[in-house]
Design an enzyme around this catalytic site. Structure first.
Site, PDB file in Angstrom:
ATOM      1  N   ARG A 186      27.770 -22.576  14.959  1.00  0.00           N
ATOM      2  CA  ARG A 186      27.819 -21.635  16.106  1.00  0.00           C
ATOM      3  C   ARG A 186      27.090 -22.038  17.304  1.00  0.00           C
ATOM      4  O   ARG A 186      25.961 -22.482  17.165  1.00  0.00           O
ATOM      5  CB  ARG A 186      27.257 -20.207  15.766  1.00  0.00           C
ATOM      6  N   VAL A 217      16.632 -13.940   9.580  1.00  0.00           N
ATOM      7  CA  VAL A 217      16.931 -15.020   8.596  1.00  0.00           C
ATOM      8  C   VAL A 217      17.400 -16.172   9.349  1.00  0.00           C
ATOM      9  O   VAL A 217      17.771 -16.200  10.528  1.00  0.00           O
ATOM     10  CB  VAL A 217      18.066 -14.251   7.906  1.00  0.00           C
ATOM     11  N   LYS A 219      12.372  -8.162  18.624  1.00  0.00           N
ATOM     12  CA  LYS A 219      13.307  -9.142  18.125  1.00  0.00           C
ATOM     13  C   LYS A 219      13.961 -10.024  19.076  1.00  0.00           C
ATOM     14  O   LYS A 219      13.948 -11.319  19.257  1.00  0.00           O
ATOM     15  CB  LYS A 219      14.643  -8.474  17.251  1.00  0.00           C
ATOM     16  N   GLY A 273      21.307 -24.526  19.722  1.00  0.00           N
ATOM     17  CA  GLY A 273      22.495 -23.960  19.429  1.00  0.00           C
ATOM     18  C   GLY A 273      22.258 -22.611  18.469  1.00  0.00           C
ATOM     19  O   GLY A 273      21.048 -22.198  18.447  1.00  0.00           O
ATOM     20  N   CYS A 298      21.452 -17.308  17.651  1.00  0.00           N
ATOM     21  CA  CYS A 298      20.560 -16.393  18.152  1.00  0.00           C
ATOM     22  C   CYS A 298      19.615 -16.672  19.447  1.00  0.00           C
ATOM     23  O   CYS A 298      19.982 -15.860  20.488  1.00  0.00           O
ATOM     24  CB  CYS A 298      19.467 -16.129  16.904  1.00  0.00           C
TER      25      CYS A 298
HETATM   26  N1  SAJ Z   1      15.376 -26.388  17.981  1.00  0.00           N
HETATM   27  C1  SAJ Z   1      14.800 -27.439  18.567  1.00  0.00           C
HETATM   28  N2  SAJ Z   1      13.578 -27.564  18.437  1.00  0.00           N
HETATM   29  C2  SAJ Z   1      12.547 -26.966  17.359  1.00  0.00           C
HETATM   30  C3  SAJ Z   1      13.247 -25.903  17.017  1.00  0.00           C
HETATM   31  C4  SAJ Z   1      14.808 -25.762  16.894  1.00  0.00           C
HETATM   32  O1  SAJ Z   1      15.513 -28.288  19.558  1.00  0.00           O
HETATM   33  O2  SAJ Z   1      11.466 -27.216  17.607  1.00  0.00           O
HETATM   34  C5  SAJ Z   1      16.784 -26.265  17.986  1.00  0.00           C
HETATM   35  C6  SAJ Z   1      17.630 -26.355  16.627  1.00  0.00           C
HETATM   36  O3  SAJ Z   1      17.994 -27.731  16.484  1.00  0.00           O
HETATM   37  C7  SAJ Z   1      18.796 -25.335  16.900  1.00  0.00           C
HETATM   38  C8  SAJ Z   1      18.145 -24.236  17.594  1.00  0.00           C
HETATM   39  O4  SAJ Z   1      17.051 -24.935  18.247  1.00  0.00           O
HETATM   40  O5  SAJ Z   1      19.728 -25.881  17.750  1.00  0.00           O
HETATM   41  C9  SAJ Z   1      17.779 -23.173  16.915  1.00  0.00           C
HETATM   42  O6  SAJ Z   1      17.005 -23.205  15.713  1.00  0.00           O
HETATM   43  P1  SAJ Z   1      15.891 -22.299  14.908  1.00  0.00           P
HETATM   44  O7  SAJ Z   1      14.947 -23.007  13.934  1.00  0.00           O
HETATM   45  O8  SAJ Z   1      15.479 -21.512  15.857  1.00  0.00           O
HETATM   46  O9  SAJ Z   1      17.331 -21.634  14.182  1.00  0.00           O
HETATM   47  P2  SAJ Z   1      17.747 -20.080  14.139  1.00  0.00           P
HETATM   48  O10 SAJ Z   1      18.513 -19.934  15.357  1.00  0.00           O
HETATM   49  O11 SAJ Z   1      18.816 -20.049  13.194  1.00  0.00           O
HETATM   50  O12 SAJ Z   1      16.585 -19.238  13.966  1.00  0.00           O
HETATM   51  C10 SAJ Z   1      15.980 -18.318  14.899  1.00  0.00           C
HETATM   52  C11 SAJ Z   1      14.399 -18.013  14.199  1.00  0.00           C
HETATM   53  N3  SAJ Z   1      13.756 -17.372  15.174  1.00  0.00           N
HETATM   54  C12 SAJ Z   1      12.382 -17.517  15.377  1.00  0.00           C
HETATM   55  O13 SAJ Z   1      11.816 -18.214  14.548  1.00  0.00           O
HETATM   56  C13 SAJ Z   1      11.709 -16.839  16.262  1.00  0.00           C
HETATM   57  C14 SAJ Z   1      15.028 -17.056  12.956  1.00  0.00           C
HETATM   58  O14 SAJ Z   1      13.537 -16.680  12.598  1.00  0.00           O
HETATM   59  C15 SAJ Z   1      15.767 -15.783  13.420  1.00  0.00           C
HETATM   60  O15 SAJ Z   1      16.010 -15.080  12.163  1.00  0.00           O
HETATM   61  C16 SAJ Z   1      16.867 -16.391  13.903  1.00  0.00           C
HETATM   62  O16 SAJ Z   1      16.892 -17.231  15.123  1.00  0.00           O
HETATM   63  C17 SAJ Z   1      17.939 -15.216  14.340  1.00  0.00           C
HETATM   64  O17 SAJ Z   1      18.788 -15.033  13.165  1.00  0.00           O
HETATM   65  O18 SAJ Z   1      17.635 -14.707  15.069  1.00  0.00           O
END
Ligand code: SAJ
Length: 476
Positions: free
Chosen positions: A367, A179, A231, A286, A289
């Site tokens: 977080r 999620v 995962k 950040g 995950c």
């Molecule tokens: N971010 C970037 N560039 C991007 C995408 C994200 O700099 O192109 C940064 C975001 O600003 C953020 C961080 O990365 O600080 C994480 O962003 P995210 O979009 O990955 O959000 P999360 O960590 O909440 O979600 C991820 C997702 N994992 C994948 O897509 C493989 C989500 O599907 C998972 O459910 C979640 O981790 C989790 O709970 O594991």
């Protein structure tokens, strides 16, 4: 027919479900199980601790303790409460009534350097479940864990506490959450669900639990360890993709090129089997995950993969990716200091308006926010940093304002750390007026503003990956 199969057949279909851990994963999972006609009743189990006990009363009043926008969550919560199908409790002895129990508990890393996770909360949850386990129950780990944990540590604790054998007297599986904040309910319904049992009977029982909740999502069955690797690896891959474009952004800055032109170019190569999934560069990564799942994967490879065949001494590519993404907030400090230099100022005594404390856009989730190492470094350099975030009410040790004008007032530097929608309408003239500076510095860590309109207004612009603009002539 195996011993467990006959025990489960005698027990009948899953009717009562327990969800341990009322957080971003457990709450939406519990209300969706409760909203499913197949299941009669759902308990949400929450420790009545000083830090999170308040959630119990809130949930039983129909209020979600999760701040930020979560479409459908509160409506569904009221619906299942009114229907008498859900209750939150700290009485873990009720687990004896459940046919299936899931655990959605945080699994942070104590110290990534030596790959030591902090499983204390998960272990406590497993002990509680083990104490009240009955024959034929299904136990599912939804938390992200080091590969090998379900069939290893979790099995051992449950067997120790229950005196029963996993895979023979009770079913055990891993079905990791997938999620994202802001779309919790939709993600659970629409994403395919990885379901990995310690044996096939456990996989089948877990499939019975998750299938009714899915709308467009499908069940993808595999072993428990394969599910754990899936995962941790999908997040490590995402982190790697982000690190790749962050590295490219740093190269583009050095070469005087606009990374977004390059990104558009690379992204245009589509077609048969060509996937050029290039993500977005930025001020850092950040969340709960991506910042830790690489280390779960790496730890699993060390623990399970004794004879890992790998170039000796070479660091894992996933580890390198983590370091690049951890570097980005420091690069934001570098851009800030360089911008101040162009304005004839130094960080010492500078007023910095930091826009965006949440780790992701349009959310209150803070977080492992990448803004924190930036703030600490700027403070260390003698700067006065004011933080603004429209969604974040409070954060330990940091004052977070909802008043943008007050945050911008007197600012020598405006640093954008999160791509909240509000910041896309930042107005150059108004922002400059508030800063009161002839050449305010603006550092864009999320490609939110149009450099030209701000440069035109006399700003000194710095942007991640904007080698084409970062040495622009200053408009006098
Ligand atoms: N971010 C970037 N560039 C991007 C995408 C994200 O700099 O192109 C940064 C975001 O600003 C953020 C961080 O990365 O600080 C994480 O962003 P995210 O979009 O990955 O959000 P999360 O960590 O909440 O979600 C991820 C997702 N994992 C994948 O897509 C493989 C989500 O599907 C998972 O459910 C979640 O981790 C989790 O709970 O594991």
């Amino acid at each position: 027919m195996s011993r467990l199969e006959s025990i489960i057949n005698a027990r009948g279909p899953i009717r009562k479900v327990g969800v341990v851990g009322m957080g971003y994963v457990g709450i939406p999972a519990a209300v969706l199980f409760a909203d499913t006609p197949e299941f009669e009743f759902v308990y949400g189990f929450q420790r009545d601790s000083p830090s999170s006990g308040y959630k119990i009363a809130m949930l039983n009043r129909g209020e979600s303790p999760l701040r930020g926008e979560e479409p459908e969550l509160e409506e569904l919560l009221s619906k299942v409460l009114d229907a008498g199908k859900f209750r939150c409790t700290s009485d873990f002895s009720r687990i004896v009534e459940c046919d299936a129990v899931t655990l959605a508990i945080q699994t942070p890393f104590k110290n990534p350097k030596d790959l030591i996770p902090d499983f204390s909360a998960l272990i406590e949850g497993l002990r509680q479940v083990g104490k009240h386990l009955t024959k034929g129950v299904l136990v599912v780990l939804e938390s992200t864990v080091t590969p090998g944990t379900t069939a290893g540590m979790a099995r051992e604790i449950l067997e120790e506490e229950s005196g029963m054998i996993a895979g023979e007297d009770f079913a055990l599986a891993h079905a990791p959450e997938r999620v994202m904040v802001g779309r919790l309910i939709r993600n659970i319904r629409e994403h395919d669900r990885i379901v990995g049992g310690i044996n096939e009977v456990s996989t089948a029982r877990a499939t019975e639990l998750y299938r009714p909740v899915l709308t467009t999502g499908r069940i993808i069955p595999m072993t428990a360890t394969a599910a754990e690797v899936t995962k941790t690896a999908e997040n490590a891959f995402r982190d790697l993709q982000i690190a790749a474009v962050n590295q490219l952004a740093l190269h583009c800055e050095a070469m005087g090129v606009n990374v977004y032109d390059v990104r558009r170019g690379i992204d245009s190569l589509k077609g048969e089997g060509i996937t050029r999934a290039i993500l977005w560069p930025g001020a850092g990564v950040g969340g709960h995950c991506l910042t830790k799942d690489t280390w779960h994967l790496e730890r699993g490879a060390v623990i399970l993969g004794g004879d890992l065949w790998y170039p000796h001494g070479a660091e894992s590519i996933f580890g390198v990716a983590r370091r690049i993404n951890e570097f980005m907030p420091r690069h934001m400090v570098h851009l800030t200091v360089e911008g101040l230099k162009r304005a004839g100022k130094s960080a010492d005594g500078a007023n910095v308006a930091l826009l965006g404390w949440a780790f992701i856009q349009n959310s209150d989730d803070t977080r492992n926010t990448p803004a924190e190492p930036y703030l600490e470094a700027m403070k260390e350099a003698g700067a006065n940093v004011r933080v603004h975030d429209p969604y974040v009410d409070e954060y330990p040790g940091i004052e977070v304002s909802h008043d943008l004008d007050a945050t911008l007032a007197g600012a020598d530097v405006i640093t954008i750390f999160t791509g909240h929608r509000q910041y896309f309408s930042l107005e150059p003239a108004r922002t400059k007026e508030l800063s009161g500076s002839e050449h305010p510095v603006i550092v864009d860590g999320r490609n939110v503003i149009d450099p030209d309109t701000f440069i035109e207004a006399g700003f000194i612009y710095k942007g991640i990956g904007r080698g084409d603009k970062n040495s622009h002539p200053i408009r006098r």
